[in-house]
Design an enzyme around this catalytic site. Structure first.
Site, PDB file in Angstrom:
ATOM      1  N   ASN A   1       0.948  -0.986   0.002  1.00  0.00           N
ATOM      2  CA  ASN A   1      -0.151  -0.220  -0.027  1.00  0.00           C
ATOM      3  C   ASN A   1       0.961   1.375  -0.042  1.00  0.00           C
ATOM      4  OD1 ASN A   1      -2.217   1.883   0.972  1.00  0.00           O
ATOM      5  ND2 ASN A   1      -0.612   2.053   2.450  1.00  0.00           N
TER       6      ASN A   1
ATOM      7  N   TYR B   1       3.368  10.244 -11.291  1.00  0.00           N
ATOM      8  CA  TYR B   1       2.438   9.038 -10.486  1.00  0.00           C
ATOM      9  C   TYR B   1       2.001   8.228 -11.470  1.00  0.00           C
ATOM     10  CZ  TYR B   1      -1.223   7.598  -7.338  1.00  0.00           C
ATOM     11  OH  TYR B   1      -1.704   6.980  -6.242  1.00  0.00           O
TER      12      TYR B   1
ATOM     13  N   VAL C   1      -9.642   9.215  -2.654  1.00  0.00           N
ATOM     14  CA  VAL C   1      -9.701   8.919  -1.362  1.00  0.00           C
ATOM     15  C   VAL C   1      -9.594  10.205  -0.454  1.00  0.00           C
ATOM     16  CG1 VAL C   1      -9.687   7.153   0.454  1.00  0.00           C
ATOM     17  CG2 VAL C   1      -9.285   6.453  -1.817  1.00  0.00           C
ATOM     18  N   LYS C   2     -10.159  10.321   0.609  1.00  0.00           N
ATOM     19  CA  LYS C   2      -9.786  11.562   1.549  1.00  0.00           C
ATOM     20  C   LYS C   2      -8.650  10.983   2.413  1.00  0.00           C
ATOM     21  CE  LYS C   2     -14.712  12.891   2.009  1.00  0.00           C
ATOM     22  NZ  LYS C   2     -14.993  14.097   1.106  1.00  0.00           N
TER      23      LYS C   2
HETATM   24  P1  NDP Z   1      -1.128   8.333   2.499  1.00  0.00           P
HETATM   25  O1  NDP Z   1      -0.223   9.485   2.023  1.00  0.00           O
HETATM   26  O2  NDP Z   1      -2.294   8.699   3.450  1.00  0.00           O
HETATM   27  O3  NDP Z   1      -0.251   7.283   3.131  1.00  0.00           O
HETATM   28  C1  NDP Z   1       0.697   6.694   2.305  1.00  0.00           C
HETATM   29  C2  NDP Z   1       1.474   5.698   3.358  1.00  0.00           C
HETATM   30  O4  NDP Z   1       2.780   5.452   2.597  1.00  0.00           O
HETATM   31  C3  NDP Z   1       2.001   6.447   4.733  1.00  0.00           C
HETATM   32  O5  NDP Z   1       1.680   5.566   5.536  1.00  0.00           O
HETATM   33  C4  NDP Z   1       3.558   6.693   4.201  1.00  0.00           C
HETATM   34  O6  NDP Z   1       4.413   6.651   5.277  1.00  0.00           O
HETATM   35  C5  NDP Z   1       3.825   5.437   3.205  1.00  0.00           C
HETATM   36  N1  NDP Z   1       5.081   5.633   2.717  1.00  0.00           N
HETATM   37  C6  NDP Z   1       5.438   6.388   1.810  1.00  0.00           C
HETATM   38  N2  NDP Z   1       6.619   6.272   1.354  1.00  0.00           N
HETATM   39  C7  NDP Z   1       7.027   4.993   2.212  1.00  0.00           C
HETATM   40  C8  NDP Z   1       8.343   4.283   2.129  1.00  0.00           C
HETATM   41  N3  NDP Z   1       9.238   4.492   1.583  1.00  0.00           N
HETATM   42  N4  NDP Z   1       8.359   3.051   3.044  1.00  0.00           N
HETATM   43  C9  NDP Z   1       7.182   2.854   3.785  1.00  0.00           C
HETATM   44  N5  NDP Z   1       6.137   3.655   3.803  1.00  0.00           N
HETATM   45  C10 NDP Z   1       6.047   4.585   2.887  1.00  0.00           C
HETATM   46  O7  NDP Z   1      -1.796   7.889   1.083  1.00  0.00           O
HETATM   47  P2  NDP Z   1      -2.991   7.229   0.956  1.00  0.00           P
HETATM   48  O8  NDP Z   1      -3.565   6.201   2.080  1.00  0.00           O
HETATM   49  O9  NDP Z   1      -4.085   7.973   0.133  1.00  0.00           O
HETATM   50  O10 NDP Z   1      -2.407   5.987  -0.230  1.00  0.00           O
HETATM   51  C11 NDP Z   1      -1.940   4.688   0.217  1.00  0.00           C
HETATM   52  C12 NDP Z   1      -1.954   4.145  -1.299  1.00  0.00           C
HETATM   53  O11 NDP Z   1      -3.228   4.147  -2.071  1.00  0.00           O
HETATM   54  C13 NDP Z   1      -0.772   4.677  -2.239  1.00  0.00           C
HETATM   55  O12 NDP Z   1       0.013   3.726  -2.713  1.00  0.00           O
HETATM   56  C14 NDP Z   1      -1.666   5.508  -3.356  1.00  0.00           C
HETATM   57  O13 NDP Z   1      -0.835   5.630  -4.425  1.00  0.00           O
HETATM   58  C15 NDP Z   1      -2.807   4.759  -3.512  1.00  0.00           C
HETATM   59  N6  NDP Z   1      -3.930   5.619  -3.986  1.00  0.00           N
HETATM   60  C16 NDP Z   1      -4.411   6.445  -3.292  1.00  0.00           C
HETATM   61  C17 NDP Z   1      -5.221   7.379  -3.812  1.00  0.00           C
HETATM   62  C18 NDP Z   1      -6.142   8.466  -3.192  1.00  0.00           C
HETATM   63  O14 NDP Z   1      -7.172   9.034  -3.528  1.00  0.00           O
HETATM   64  N7  NDP Z   1      -5.806   8.802  -1.911  1.00  0.00           N
HETATM   65  C19 NDP Z   1      -5.848   7.146  -5.109  1.00  0.00           C
HETATM   66  C20 NDP Z   1      -5.338   6.044  -5.869  1.00  0.00           C
HETATM   67  C21 NDP Z   1      -4.267   5.145  -5.206  1.00  0.00           C
HETATM   68  P3  NDP Z   1       4.570   8.230   6.080  1.00  0.00           P
HETATM   69  O15 NDP Z   1       3.331   8.276   6.961  1.00  0.00           O
HETATM   70  O16 NDP Z   1       5.615   7.956   7.017  1.00  0.00           O
HETATM   71  O17 NDP Z   1       4.817   9.204   5.136  1.00  0.00           O
END
Ligand code: NDP
Length: 314
Positions: A121, A233, A270-271
């Site tokens: 994720n 992205y 997503v929010k």
């Molecule tokens: P958030 O930014 O809320 O969460 C992203 C998470 O990824 C955080 O926990 C962050 O950690 C972690 N992360 C980033 N880099 C690393 C790394 N190098 N190692 C370990 N963890 C890491 O985003 P979302 O919850 O929205 O996104 C989750 C997934 O869903 C992603 O893959 C995103 O691309 C995908 N997605 C999201 C959409 C949306 O509308 N939100 C739409 C389509 C896909 P930290 O807190 O330390 O930064």
């Protein structure tokens, strides 16, 4: 709003209602192939969609390992699980740090002797709204594509053999669709090579993302025929989608009892922090398709791309 937009909105809302209903229906005993001994790992589980996937899997009675690149933030996140009778654990994991991944794999082997489910994720995106900066393109491609690939390569050897099969779920995006109507790579020959399983290879995917990053460095990417929305992205998620299909092909010859199924999905808009808390659905709804794919009971689905529990073309 135009009639067509209005109808699309209504259709989406109806579908989301159906999904929230589906997610309230408990799995029957014969569908539940898992138990508390079943171990699921979620990357980037300290917040957003990752946390929600972890929470829902724990709610279904699996043991969930929340991973977070900052361990104290990860521990803090687990406090929200302390209320329920959840089985969970937490460990540091930065998907871009080889030492962090190796330490995690060793810990998994020692403490759990392997895992059943991996949810990739963790991801990053630095654009909002109509922005399309490539300032952080390298980090976006590294995290979303290479980080996911690092995890798949590191975890396949510790995935436990089981009758139901182990599962990998990659949280991806519609923006990375190869053959969508909009936002696709313009070069039809490259699209065809990436689509056709005979020509698809890890080297081709790596070469495609490298070529994009080279053009970013040369400042020629804007005329390179790349997807137009959130270009870095989209390229990174396109690579994740292609890699999912490739790994599914490589894994499909495993004998019964040692199967590993791998799929990817788009959670919607997503929010979360990633969208600046814009978006039109909650992390709870966004987690649904990932959790559903992780728990599929009797269908050996692999190498597919899903949105809202429905398969869509890559
Ligand atoms: P958030 O930014 O809320 O969460 C992203 C998470 O990824 C955080 O926990 C962050 O950690 C972690 N992360 C980033 N880099 C690393 C790394 N190098 N190692 C370990 N963890 C890491 O985003 P979302 O919850 O929205 O996104 C989750 C997934 O869903 C992603 O893959 C995103 O691309 C995908 N997605 C999201 C959409 C949306 O509308 N939100 C739409 C389509 C896909 P930290 O807190 O330390 O930064």
């Amino acid at each position: 709003m135009s009639g067509k937009k209005e109808r699309n909105k209504e259709r989406r809302e109806k579908r989301l209602q159906e999904i929230s209903l589906l997610s309230t229906i408990p799995y029957s005993d014969h569908q539940r192939w898992w138990s508390q001994e079943t171990v699921a790992v979620v990357t980037g589980a300290n917040r957003g969609i990752g946390f929600e996937i972890a929470r829902q899997l724990a709610g279904h009675g699996l043991t969930v390992i929340l991973t977070s690149r900052n361990i104290s933030v990860g521990i803090e996140a687990t406090k929200a699980l302390q209320e329920g009778s959840f089985s969970y654990d937490v460990h540091q994991l930065d998907i871009l740090d080889g030492e962090s991944i190796s330490a995690f794999v060793e810990w998994i082997k020692q403490k759990y002797r392997g895992i059943d489910i991996l949810v990739n994720n963790a991801g990053v995106n630095y654009n909002l709204g109509f922005d399309n900066s490539v300032e952080f393109a390298q980090q976006v491609v590294d995290t979303n594509y290479y980080g996911t690939k690092n995890m798949i390569k590191a975890m396949i050897p510790v995935m436990k053999p089981s009758a139901a099969g182990a599962r990998i779920i990659n949280v991806s995006s519609r923006l990375g669709r190869l053959n969508g109507r909009r936002n696709r790579i313009q070069d039809a020959t490259l699209r065809e090579k990436l689509t056709n399983l005979e020509t698809l290879s890890e080297e081709l995917i790596d070469r495609t993302v490298s070529s994009f990053l080279q053009q970013v460095e040369d400042e020629t990417w804007q005329t390179g025929g790349w997807p137009q929305t959130f270009t870095d992205y989209s390229v990174s998620k396109l690579a994740v989608n292609a890699y999912t299909r490739l790994v599914a092909k490589e894994l499909c010859h495993r004998p019964q009892g040692e199967k590993i199924y791998i799929n990817c999905y788009c959670p919607g808009w997503v929010k979360t922090a990633m969208t600046g808390w814009a978006g039109n659905i909650s992390p709870e709804v966004a987690a649904d398709t990932g959790v559903w794919l992780a728990l599929l009971s009797d269908q050996a689905i692999t190498g597919k791309f899903f949105a809202e529990r429905r398969e869509i073309n890559f």
